[in-house]
Design an enzyme around this catalytic site. Sequence first.
Site, PDB file in Angstrom:
ATOM      1  CE1 TYR A  74      -4.271   0.998  -0.206  1.00  0.00           C
ATOM      2  CE2 TYR A  74      -4.461  -1.208   0.682  1.00  0.00           C
ATOM      3  CZ  TYR A  74      -5.021  -0.121   0.037  1.00  0.00           C
ATOM      4  OH  TYR A  74      -6.317  -0.167  -0.370  1.00  0.00           O
ATOM      5  CD  GLU A  76      -4.813   5.183   0.607  1.00  0.00           C
ATOM      6  OE1 GLU A  76      -5.029   6.172   1.334  1.00  0.00           O
ATOM      7  OE2 GLU A  76      -5.539   4.190   0.568  1.00  0.00           O
ATOM      8  CG  ASP A 251      -8.691  10.897 -23.373  1.00  0.00           C
ATOM      9  OD1 ASP A 251      -7.667  10.201 -23.516  1.00  0.00           O
ATOM     10  OD2 ASP A 251      -9.788  10.440 -23.022  1.00  0.00           O
ATOM     11  CB  THR A 280      -4.953   4.240 -21.976  1.00  0.00           C
ATOM     12  OG1 THR A 280      -4.749   4.371 -23.386  1.00  0.00           O
ATOM     13  CG2 THR A 280      -6.397   4.523 -21.638  1.00  0.00           C
ATOM     14  CE  LYS A 283      -7.407   3.387 -24.872  1.00  0.00           C
ATOM     15  NZ  LYS A 283      -8.681   2.728 -24.937  1.00  0.00           N
ATOM     16  NE  ARG A 289      -6.956  -3.258 -19.604  1.00  0.00           N
ATOM     17  CZ  ARG A 289      -7.291  -3.237 -20.894  1.00  0.00           C
ATOM     18  NH1 ARG A 289      -6.739  -4.071 -21.740  1.00  0.00           N
ATOM     19  NH2 ARG A 289      -8.191  -2.393 -21.346  1.00  0.00           N
TER      20      ARG A 289
HETATM   21  N1  PLP Z   1     -10.213   7.876 -23.180  1.00  0.00           N
HETATM   22  C1  PLP Z   1     -10.276   7.412 -24.438  1.00  0.00           C
HETATM   23  C2  PLP Z   1     -10.130   8.385 -25.570  1.00  0.00           C
HETATM   24  C3  PLP Z   1     -10.461   6.060 -24.684  1.00  0.00           C
HETATM   25  O1  PLP Z   1     -10.539   5.604 -25.932  1.00  0.00           O
HETATM   26  C4  PLP Z   1     -10.599   5.185 -23.557  1.00  0.00           C
HETATM   27  C5  PLP Z   1     -10.803   3.725 -23.732  1.00  0.00           C
HETATM   28  O2  PLP Z   1     -11.262   3.199 -24.653  1.00  0.00           O
HETATM   29  C6  PLP Z   1     -10.549   5.721 -22.278  1.00  0.00           C
HETATM   30  C7  PLP Z   1     -10.352   7.064 -22.115  1.00  0.00           C
HETATM   31  C8  PLP Z   1     -10.765   4.860 -21.058  1.00  0.00           C
HETATM   32  O3  PLP Z   1      -9.707   4.008 -20.843  1.00  0.00           O
HETATM   33  P1  PLP Z   1      -9.856   2.767 -19.819  1.00  0.00           P
HETATM   34  O4  PLP Z   1     -10.612   1.719 -20.536  1.00  0.00           O
HETATM   35  O5  PLP Z   1      -8.426   2.390 -19.531  1.00  0.00           O
HETATM   36  O6  PLP Z   1     -10.544   3.298 -18.599  1.00  0.00           O
END
Ligand code: PLP
Length: 482
Positions: A74, A76, A251, A280, A283, A289
């Site tokens: 842990y 935090e 994002d 993320t 991908k 992950r």
């Molecule tokens: N943001 C975008 C643009 C995504 O395509 C995704 C997942 O498909 C996410 C956020 C969320 O990612 P996670 O599945 O790891 O929560």
Amino acid sequence: MTSSAPAPGTECADTASTAYRAALQVIESVEPRIAAATRKELADQRDSLKLIASENYASPAVLLTMGSWLSDKYAEGTVGHRFYAGCQNVDTVESVAAEHARELFGAPYAYVQPHSGIDANLVAYWAILASRVEAPSLAEAGARHVNDLSEKDWEELRHKLGNQRLLGMSLDAGGHLTHGFRPNISGKMFSQHSYGTDPDSGLLDYDAVAAAAREFKPLILVAGYSAYPRRINFATMREIADEVGATLMVDMAHFAGLVAGKVFTGNDDPVPHAHVTTTTTHKSLRGPRGGLVLAQQEYADAVDKGCPMVLGGPLPHVMAAKAVALAEARQPAFRVYAQRIAENAKALADGFLRRGARLVTGGTDNHIVLLDVTSFGLTGRQAESALLEAGVVTNRNSIPADPNGAWYTSGIRFGTPALTTRGFGVAEFDRVAELVVDVLTNTQPEGSSKARYRLADGTAERVRAAAAELLAANPLYPGLAL
Ligand code: PLP
């Protein structure tokens, strides 16, 4: 294998084989069904044409890093400031991962704790709310901490925090649920407004985004997508955000690998333009992950409070794997890989277009190709199922102004990161386009159902045999034997 960069794991296949054989034996002795499912997953992934745009194959080094006792700790808090004792090794892990992230993306600050993309976005949203709504309210009340506020001031602040606006890309134009849509917490937190794409070209219309921003006056302008096959000019998005006083949050979950691999530079690279960038790690970036947040210095302190703001204890074993993946992404071979992702997407798009298929926006300049399957007389659901029957793994996706709605859809989204990792090049992706068109031209809807279909006899066998040849020539985890 046609790749000029070796597939990850090639150089340590023997060691990885020994490690996995031993690990699976240990797992088998406790719960054989889990060992069997783990073995079967590798076999299934090896035997299918994986074209899901959000998936990849992490290296054995990344995968092995996750299976350790770092998981048991842990921690935090943040580096050097933990709410638990004995976090010295987690401090090392987290600081190495953050250092790689900062240097890879050229960001002043990196936060590597988010467990997923949705968590990264939640951290970013709440960091922006803390900086732009909470901090001024505290200053006005002469308080240093939310616990110092009176009940009345706290109620007012809670109301203010829940009454902010967010502008993001609409779902059917390729935006993501976490960009303010009602089924997701982001849609319950914010009053949301969407910008779409030009109805004729399918391209992002910056004048329309600017007009929407002027009218709606969002606190946060979100850029980024899950299913838009083009690049975004982030300098222009920042100008729009600045004009209306919004914070620009990008994002880059989908295209982080193209940013890391320097395919997206200048105005295509969100990091120098955005106030806060989220991603993320699993991908196109090809890590474990997870998620991470990059921020300009003005948002660093607020992002650093992701735990306890929206996160609990970090996952030290996954942060360790992020560090390994980010170290891999800093190698020259990753730039070759990223370049090939984009070249292969073009080859796939060209292969579809030459065979008469219709693509949203008419092509691609990232890693995504969005095929409009209404030209084959099918719904996305029928096309997805027929392709799967022939061993081609994709996902159905809405297209702009989709006549079949969000469940059946009218599109199939393809992505090149995974098969590029296996070594597929432009010739192989042209062959993939041929196989996909073969399946779809031999698929008929059944009755008036939007789900049922019939695949002409022999199609699945023919396509599976052709795919098997491509897959055998480009093996997944070559040399890895269980
Ligand atoms: N943001 C975008 C643009 C995504 O395509 C995704 C997942 O498909 C996410 C956020 C969320 O990612 P996670 O599945 O790891 O929560």
